[in-house]
Write an enzyme that holds these catalytic residues in place. Structure first.
Site, PDB file in Angstrom:
ATOM      1  N   CYS A 149     -53.137  23.968 -51.558  1.00  0.00           N
ATOM      2  CA  CYS A 149     -53.291  23.993 -53.010  1.00  0.00           C
ATOM      3  C   CYS A 149     -52.535  25.142 -53.670  1.00  0.00           C
ATOM      4  O   CYS A 149     -52.327  25.124 -54.885  1.00  0.00           O
ATOM      5  CB  CYS A 149     -54.774  24.069 -53.379  1.00  0.00           C
ATOM      6  SG  CYS A 149     -55.729  22.626 -52.870  1.00  0.00           S
ATOM      7  N   HIS A 193     -56.229  27.112 -60.640  1.00  0.00           N
ATOM      8  CA  HIS A 193     -56.301  25.893 -59.838  1.00  0.00           C
ATOM      9  C   HIS A 193     -57.547  25.116 -60.228  1.00  0.00           C
ATOM     10  O   HIS A 193     -58.640  25.670 -60.320  1.00  0.00           O
ATOM     11  CB  HIS A 193     -56.333  26.269 -58.354  1.00  0.00           C
ATOM     12  CG  HIS A 193     -56.556  25.112 -57.433  1.00  0.00           C
ATOM     13  ND1 HIS A 193     -55.867  23.924 -57.553  1.00  0.00           N
ATOM     14  CD2 HIS A 193     -57.402  24.967 -56.372  1.00  0.00           C
ATOM     15  CE1 HIS A 193     -56.268  23.097 -56.603  1.00  0.00           C
ATOM     16  NE2 HIS A 193     -57.195  23.700 -55.886  1.00  0.00           N
ATOM     17  N   ASN A 244     -59.327  17.412 -58.455  1.00  0.00           N
ATOM     18  CA  ASN A 244     -58.482  18.365 -57.741  1.00  0.00           C
ATOM     19  C   ASN A 244     -57.284  17.615 -57.158  1.00  0.00           C
ATOM     20  O   ASN A 244     -57.413  16.883 -56.183  1.00  0.00           O
ATOM     21  CB  ASN A 244     -59.290  19.039 -56.634  1.00  0.00           C
ATOM     22  CG  ASN A 244     -58.498  20.069 -55.850  1.00  0.00           C
ATOM     23  OD1 ASN A 244     -57.304  20.222 -56.030  1.00  0.00           O
ATOM     24  ND2 ASN A 244     -59.185  20.783 -54.972  1.00  0.00           N
TER      25      ASN A 244
END
Length: 325
Positions: free
Chosen positions: A115, A251, A281
């Site tokens: 990520c 994020h 996500n």
């Protein structure tokens, strides 16, 4: 020649048309819209259709970013793609994008930092441009995370979605603009708390299939601590204070993580960009997708200070401070 920096000259995003709502998930696994909304902050996520691959989303996002920049594909020197879900390990997604957009003079490379991959790729591009080796670089993050989910595991299948975002970075001699500072961090001693077994040459017989495995509480604790520390460090490295920051884009993993970071950094809600409700996500793609939406919504004006902050498997984390041009 003056010192070079890298400025963002174009942004773009690509999202599958298919939506997977919490109501849809209630029919697939033991969960509820109330639980997902309260605990994670997601209402729906996008899901790639059969035959809609990571490279397709990456190329679409790249084309949009190029269109905004006004730079012809032939003038791109390098294509960097962050992904944990490539079409294939080789050819790389970046090479498939190079072919799709006609960037005939560009080198191409995929970046794997989970990520945090968009930050790592941006840092690589920044270094290339500062050195004078490159003038225009496309940085893309593209993920089809739903291809790696166990739809019987309610702790993970409700969290993720698919999508891509891209930026064009271009060389500039304008001092004090563009990317100001970057911090990259990693700690492999915690590699087991977030992983994708059976995704490479090593076989894990204790796991059936190739599905995301996560120790949620441990990930939460590390994500909050590390993203707060990294954001603080990168702002200081840029010669700024947290009060100078006009927009934070963290994020988009979990609304509770985002809220905890905002509290610890004392960032008011109007300065914290959040779109996890709509997309979930999307791994490394959360940052460029959010950045593209921030631009579309007029949330950034010339001279604004932007901080991008991410955390991912590895463990990896990183942050970047940018003065918007």
């Amino acid at each position: 020649m003056k010192d070079l920096t890298a400025v963002i000259t174009g942004v773009g995003k690509a999202l599958p048309e298919k939506r997977l709502t919490n109501a849809d998930l209630e029919k697939m696994v033991e969960t509820s819209d109330e639980w997902i909304s309260k605990r994670v902050g997601i209402k729906e996520r996008r899901m790639a259709e059969d035959g809609e691959w990571t490279s397709h989303l990456a190329a679409r996002a790249a084309r949009d970013a190029l269109a905004m920049s006004g730079i012809p594909a032939e003038q791109i020197d390098l294509i960097l793609v962050s992904t944990t879900t490539p079409d294939t390990l080789y050819p790389s997604v970046s090479c498939l994008v190079q072919r799709a957009i006609g960037a005939v003079n560009a080198g191409a490379m995929d970046v794997a930092a989970a990520c945090t991959g968009f930050i790592y790729a941006m840092g690589t591009a920044w270094s290339m441009i500062r050195s004078g080796l490159m003038k225009n670089v496309i940085v893309i993050a593209a993920e089809v995370v739903t291809s790696s989910l166990d739809w019987t595991d309610r702790d993970t299948c409700v969290l993720f979605g698919d999508g891509a975002g891209a930026v064009v970075l271009s060389a500039s001699e304008q001092e004090g603009t563009g990317i100001l500072a970057m911090r990259l961090r990693a700690d492999g001693t915690y590699a087991d708390i977030l992983k994708l077994p059976n995704s490479g040459s090593r076989v894990f017989p204790e796991y059936a299939g190739r599905f995301v495995k996560m120790q949620g509480n441990d990930v939460f604790r590390h994500a909050v601590r590390d993203m707060v520390e990294c954001a603080t460090d990168v702002v200081a490295a840029a010669g700024l204070t947290l009060a100078d920051v006009d927009l934070f884009i963290p994020h988009q993993a979990n609304i509770r993580i985002i809220d905890a970071i905002a509290t610890r950094l004392n960032v008011p809600p109007e300065k914290m960009f959040v779109n996890i409700e709509n997309y979930g996500n999307t791994s490394s793609a959360t940052l460029p997708i959010a950045l593209c939406e921030a631009v579309e919504q007029g949330r950034l004006k010339p001279g604004d200070i932007l901080v991008l902050d991410a955390f991912g498997a590895g463990l990896t984390w990183g942050a970047m401070a940018i003065r918007w041009k």
